[in-house]
Design a protein around this motif. Structure first.
Motif, PDB file in Angstrom:
ATOM      1  N   LEU A 199       0.894  -1.242   0.028  1.00 48.74           N
ATOM      2  CA  LEU A 199      -0.061   0.122   0.017  1.00 48.74           C
ATOM      3  C   LEU A 199       0.814   1.286  -0.085  1.00 48.74           C
ATOM      4  O   LEU A 199       0.747   2.119  -0.937  1.00 48.74           O
ATOM      5  CB  LEU A 199      -0.851   0.048   1.196  1.00 48.74           C
ATOM      6  N   ALA A 200       1.809   1.083   0.959  1.00 43.56           N
ATOM      7  CA  ALA A 200       2.789   2.330   0.931  1.00 43.56           C
ATOM      8  C   ALA A 200       3.529   2.623  -0.358  1.00 43.56           C
ATOM      9  O   ALA A 200       3.563   3.888  -0.877  1.00 43.56           O
ATOM     10  CB  ALA A 200       3.923   2.055   2.054  1.00 43.56           C
ATOM     11  N   HIS A 201       3.991   1.314  -1.081  1.00 43.27           N
ATOM     12  CA  HIS A 201       4.510   1.560  -2.636  1.00 43.27           C
ATOM     13  C   HIS A 201       3.651   2.137  -3.228  1.00 43.27           C
ATOM     14  O   HIS A 201       4.002   2.968  -4.228  1.00 43.27           O
ATOM     15  CB  HIS A 201       4.874   0.184  -2.817  1.00 43.27           C
ATOM     16  N   MET A 260       3.624   5.510  -5.845  1.00 41.12           N
ATOM     17  CA  MET A 260       3.251   5.657  -7.188  1.00 41.12           C
ATOM     18  C   MET A 260       2.026   6.345  -7.709  1.00 41.12           C
ATOM     19  O   MET A 260       1.720   5.988  -8.618  1.00 41.12           O
ATOM     20  CB  MET A 260       3.394   4.207  -7.674  1.00 41.12           C
ATOM     21  N   ASN A 261       1.281   6.843  -6.704  1.00 33.90           N
ATOM     22  CA  ASN A 261       0.071   7.411  -6.915  1.00 33.90           C
ATOM     23  C   ASN A 261      -1.117   6.627  -7.468  1.00 33.90           C
ATOM     24  O   ASN A 261      -1.858   6.956  -8.212  1.00 33.90           O
ATOM     25  CB  ASN A 261       0.117   8.511  -7.946  1.00 33.90           C
ATOM     26  N   ILE A 262      -0.937   5.395  -6.849  1.00 36.47           N
ATOM     27  CA  ILE A 262      -2.094   4.455  -7.203  1.00 36.47           C
ATOM     28  C   ILE A 262      -2.854   4.606  -6.024  1.00 36.47           C
ATOM     29  O   ILE A 262      -2.527   4.284  -4.988  1.00 36.47           O
ATOM     30  CB  ILE A 262      -1.658   3.082  -7.251  1.00 36.47           C
ATOM     31  N   ASP A 263      -4.148   5.020  -6.387  1.00 36.78           N
ATOM     32  CA  ASP A 263      -5.063   5.307  -5.154  1.00 36.78           C
ATOM     33  C   ASP A 263      -5.977   4.350  -4.751  1.00 36.78           C
ATOM     34  O   ASP A 263      -6.938   3.988  -5.352  1.00 36.78           O
ATOM     35  CB  ASP A 263      -6.104   6.567  -5.883  1.00 36.78           C
ATOM     36  N   GLU A 293      -8.729   1.111 -15.437  1.00 35.09           N
ATOM     37  CA  GLU A 293      -9.705   1.706 -14.815  1.00 35.09           C
ATOM     38  C   GLU A 293      -9.971   3.124 -14.898  1.00 35.09           C
ATOM     39  O   GLU A 293     -10.795   3.850 -15.047  1.00 35.09           O
ATOM     40  CB  GLU A 293     -10.070   0.886 -13.367  1.00 35.09           C
ATOM     41  N   LYS A 294      -8.758   3.657 -14.410  1.00 34.77           N
ATOM     42  CA  LYS A 294      -8.680   5.215 -14.445  1.00 34.77           C
ATOM     43  C   LYS A 294      -9.069   5.752 -15.678  1.00 34.77           C
ATOM     44  O   LYS A 294      -9.765   6.636 -15.564  1.00 34.77           O
ATOM     45  CB  LYS A 294      -7.093   5.285 -13.744  1.00 34.77           C
ATOM     46  N   TRP A 349      -2.734  -6.086 -11.097  1.00 36.37           N
ATOM     47  CA  TRP A 349      -3.384  -5.322 -10.602  1.00 36.37           C
ATOM     48  C   TRP A 349      -3.178  -3.824 -11.098  1.00 36.37           C
ATOM     49  O   TRP A 349      -4.205  -2.895 -11.458  1.00 36.37           O
ATOM     50  CB  TRP A 349      -3.406  -5.347  -9.085  1.00 36.37           C
ATOM     51  N   CYS A 350      -2.149  -3.600 -11.075  1.00 30.22           N
ATOM     52  CA  CYS A 350      -1.463  -1.836 -11.415  1.00 30.22           C
ATOM     53  C   CYS A 350      -2.116  -1.782 -12.994  1.00 30.22           C
ATOM     54  O   CYS A 350      -2.362  -0.547 -13.423  1.00 30.22           O
ATOM     55  CB  CYS A 350      -0.080  -2.014 -11.681  1.00 30.22           C
TER      56      CYS A 350
END
Ligand SMILES: Nc1nc2c(ncn2[C@@H]2O[C@@H]3COP(=O)(O)O[C@H]4[C@@H](O)[C@H](n5cnc6c(=O)[nH]c(N)nc65)O[C@@H]4COP(=O)(O)O[C@H]3[C@H]2O)c(=O)[nH]1
Length: 838
Positions: free
Chosen positions: A659-661, A665-668, A834-835, A827-828
């Protein structure tokens, strides 16, 4: 000697010649009567009753100068009262009485208290066989050296005077010319005074010549000589000079015997007193011991009559002493033993004097009990009577315990079914007969599905009820000769002894599974239960007990793997899978260190906005040999091996790191959902693990959701509640996973700090249908909303399911329809795609 003869009774020695005269009789007439009957005493009567006695020795007490015998009524000179004794009294008792009263005669009375004779001290002494007392006693210590010697020409009245004065029983008379001694005794006087001219010269009345003895001779010889010659006196002469030195009277000899006898008697009586006191003390002690004994004690005569019992007897049998004393022990008979039993008991008692054994008896209440009984023969030393002491303890409980232990050795306590040991016995017997008769047998393993949940959620007594009902249902379909056993926990096994072929095993399995169609009533609640079955056959799948059981077990595991509630017949290929499972266990331990675990992620989509609300972390195991292993397989294994806390901690750490990573990386990802095992709440330090991970990766608590199943709260509700409260304080949300599959979830919803409810996929999978599952989902959603919980539907695979949930107002969904669990990289990519869309 005294010991032997002291039991002689008066009736054995007394003289029946009872001479009597009326009290008005003159002394003269009485003396005549005495002389006629040659007796030394006469009883005096008044109106038929004896009122006094007169003896020869009383004669010398008389003052013959002043009285006339013919005018003197005997009443005036008699001795009164007369003491008596009953003829059944012992010589010892008579002797004591004579001694105490200082008299020599007792009137003997018969059983009707009528005078029937007389007994003198001499009679008693003579009958004691006490001659030995005289043997070593010389005459010199016992003769009368102060004897009066009168001249032959002196008058008899002078002799009487001397005798009265000196209280002597006789005097010597010396004849100068004849150089001879003679003797005058009381008796001579008594008879002489009857004559009118009794006042003659002494020599006329004296008896001579006299026998003589020397002082050194024994009293015994003197006694023998006197009794042989019927004389009562001897002169004692000096051995060297032959001078008369004294007179020895039979009375002296008898007195000596009497004294010796009385002192010995006193001794004996004293010893008897001591012995009596001792035996009284012993008796007291014995009675105390009998009373205090925890064993029941009953003492009977040889006739069987009960004469004593103790309090423990009453406590054990319920009978009080007044209810049994005087009765026979048969009052306790249970009727369970035949005559032979009692005959052999009596034979042993007669032979050895003791008998021991178990016996069934009956209490007053009618209850039968088993007692350990010891019977001892007691020979009473003071009588010929034989007594029996029965000592017993109630061993019913011990017997029951023994039986229970024996039962437990072969039977399961809860269900009463044969246990593993008995099953093995029966299986080996069945195998032997199958081998001999060339027929088939089958072993079927039965394992209840999700039994642990019943135990955890409803408690052990509900679990026990379920096991008992299951065993009853299976028993009901068994054929004679088949065996159902419980091997432990929720594991049952059936031995089918007559199976023609595999089809008959399959049809039995079908029948068995049908038994689970109806729910089980566990008191307040009825639950549905299923079972997984696996079977093997002899001789096809094994020729010995071990391989048949192992293969049936493997087949049962296969049923579980295939979704439970099913049956599998063993196939050789299954063995490979079970070996796999075994190797997985050993592999699992090193997998953590080798980095074989990986986190996958599955997004949850908001059913209103269509946006991703959170991401669930799902663990994957990549075994280099076995490939990807599902958490459904290894999570229970990790729990079983006690590795789950370590694994969860690893997941928490990795999830937070991830999550921190992403943040960087601005993955919300607003929320990350982490699964936590039930064991972690009670065994590990979940609060600490979370706290460490959050601070290590500088995350906020509200970015994390913890997913827990109901099982987490069951085993230790308070502990779970405390842990969850602490977790909540960190801002972490709590999700209740798999909702709807448990049994009592509703109460937890209000008592625990739960934020999210995740409806189990099994309900979603059946939407829409006509069997009511849709209504269950509707109800869950409505209830969750009423409790202000966030509701998530899991396992949404179809559009229509999603639409249905949307209509209900369900907040979010998770499922393949939207997205399968994805690796980090995948997932990324998904996120980016999705974004773009949004
Ligand atoms: N058929 C079907 N399945 C879907 C669908 N959508 C999601 N799933 C599966 O449903 C399970 C959801 O996870 P869960 O209920 O928490 O159930 C989890 C969870 O209880 C446990 N688990 C997974 N990861 C962890 C973990 O890191 N720690 C702990 N303690 N348990 C974990 O293992 C269970 C199984 O996990 P998975 O095999 O990954 O199975 C996941 C997921 O792959 C769908 O549309 N159709």
């Amino acid at each position: 000697m005294i010991g032997d003869s002291r039991q002689l009774k008066i009736k054995d020695v007394f003289s029946t010649s009872l001479l009597s005269c009326d009290e008005s009789t003159s002394l003269y007439d009485a003396l005549v009567k005495m002389r006629q009957h040659n007796v030394s005493s006469i009883f005096v009567t008044h109106r038929g009753g004896i009122v006094g006695i007169w003896t020869e020795s009383d004669c010398v007490k008389l003052d013959l100068k002043h009285i006339h015998l013919s005018q003197l009524p005997i009443k005036q000179v008699m001795t009164s009262p007369v003491h008596d004794i009953l003829l059944d009294k012992t010589l010892s008792e008579a002797t004591i009485k004579l001694h105490q009263l200082g008299i020599r005669h007792l009137l003997v009375k018969d059983y009707n208290n009528e005078p029937s004779g007389v007994v003198s001290l001499s009679d008693i002494v003579r009958n004691q066989g006490l001659d030995h007392y005289l043997h070593f006693r010389p005459i010199e210590d016992h003769f009368d050296s102060d004897v009066s010697v009168l001249d032959s020409r002196q008058c008899v009245s002078e002799a009487i005077e001397v005798m009265r004065h000196k209280r002597a029983t006789a005097v010597l008379v010396y004849h100068e010319q004849l150089k001879e001694y003679g003797i005058i005794t009381q008796r001579d006087i008594a008879y002489a005074i009857l004559e009118p001219h009794w006042q003659q010269q002494c020599w006329e009345l004296a008896s001579f010549p006299m026998l003589s003895m020397t002082p050194d001779e024994s009293l015994f010889d003197a006694y023998r000589k006197m009794t042989a010659k019927s004389i009562r006196h001897l002169v004692v002469r000096d051995k060297s000079t032959s001078q008369v030195v004294g007179l020895l009277a039979l009375k002296n000899v008898l007195t000596e015997i009497e004294t010796a006898y009385c002192s010995e008697l006193e001794n004996v009586l004293a010893q008897r007193d001591i012995a009596l006191r001792k035996s009284e003390k012993n008796l007291y002690l014995a009675n105390r011991i009998i009373d205090a004994s925890l064993d029941g004690i009953m003492i009977t005569r040889s006739s069987g009559e009960i004469i004593q019992i103790n309090p423990a007897f009453s406590a054990l049998t319920g009978y009080q002493d007044y209810e049994v004393i005087g009765k026979k022990p048969s009052i306790l008979s249970s009727g369970m033993h035949d005559e032979d039993y009692y005959n052999s008991m009596w034979a042993a008692l007669k032979e050895k004097g003791v008998w021991q054994g178990e016996i069934c008896n009956k209490k007053k209440t009618g209850d039968i009990y088993v007692e350990w009984l010891t019977i001892i023969e007691i020979n009473d030393p003071y009588s010929d009577e034989v007594l029996y002491a029965a000592i017993f303890s109630d061993i019913t409980e011990r017997k029951n315990a023994e039986e229970k232990i024996a039962r437990l050795a072969y039977f399961d306590e809860l269900t009463g079914l044969p246990n593993r040991r008995l099953f093995y016995d029966r299986l080996s017997m069945a195998l032997a007969s199958a081998h001999r008769d060339q027929h088939k047998i089958s072993v079927m393993f039965i394992d209840l599905d999700r039994f642990k949940e019943v135990n955890d959620t409803l408690g052990h007594s509900a679990g026990d009820k379920l096991l008992m009902q299951v065993s009853e249902r299976i028993k009901s379909i068994l054929k004679e000769g088949d065996t159902l056993a419980r091997l432990g926990g929720d594991e049952f096994v059936v031995l089918l002894t007559e199976v023609a072929d595999m089809d008959s095993v399959v049809s039995f399995a079908d029948k068995l599974l049908l038994q689970f169609n109806k729910s089980f009533n566990l008191g307040n609640i009825s639950v549905a239960a299923t079972a997984s079955l696996g079977a093997s056959m002899y001789p096809d799948d094994g020729s010995d007990s071990e391989s048949l059981l192992k293969h049936a077990d493997v087949a049962m595991y296969r049923s579980k793997e295939l979704g439970r509630n099913s049956f599998q017949m063993y196939k050789a290929s299954m063995n490979a899978r079970s070996l796999e499972r075994l190797s997985m266990q050993s592999r699992f331990q090193s997998a953590l260190e080798n980095g074989e675990f990986e986190l996958y992620f599955q997004p949850l989509k908001c059913l209103v906005s269509g946006r991703i609300t959170s991401l669930e972390c799902l663990l994957r195991w990549h075994d280099p040999n076995l490939g990807m292993i599902s958490p459904a397989q290894f999570i229970p294994l990790a729990e079983e091996l006690g590795l789950i806390v370590k694994l969860d901690e690893w997941v928490i750490d990795r999830a937070c790191a991830q999550l921190a990573h992403w943040q960087k990386m601005n993955i919300d990802v607003r929320h990350l959902a982490i699964n936590v095992s039930a064991q972690h709440l009670t065994q590990g330090d979940l609060v600490n693990s979370l706290h460490n991970a959050l601070s290590k990766y500088e995350l906020e608590g509200n970015q994390i959701e913890l997913e827990l199943t109901e099982g987490c709260f069951i085993s230790n509700f308070q502990c779970a509640k405390d842990v969850l409260s602490s977790v909540k304080k960190m801002g972490v949300s709590i999700a209740l996973d798999d909702f709807g599959t448990g049994y009592s979830a509703l109460s937890y919803l209000t008592k625990l700090p739960i934020d999210i409810l995740k409806i189990d996929p099994s309900f979603i999978a059946k939407i829409p249908d006509e069997y009511g599952n849709s209504e269950i989902v509707s109800a869950i959603v409505a209830m969750a909303k009423a409790l202000k919980l966030h509701v998530v539907a899991e396992g949404v695979e179809k559009q229509e399911q999603m639409r249905f949930l949307q209509k209900l107002g369900c907040h979010a969904m998770q499922g393949y329809l939207y997205c399968k669990p994805l690796s980090q990289a995948a997932w990324c990519e998904f996120y980016q795609a999705e974004k773009l869309i949004s």
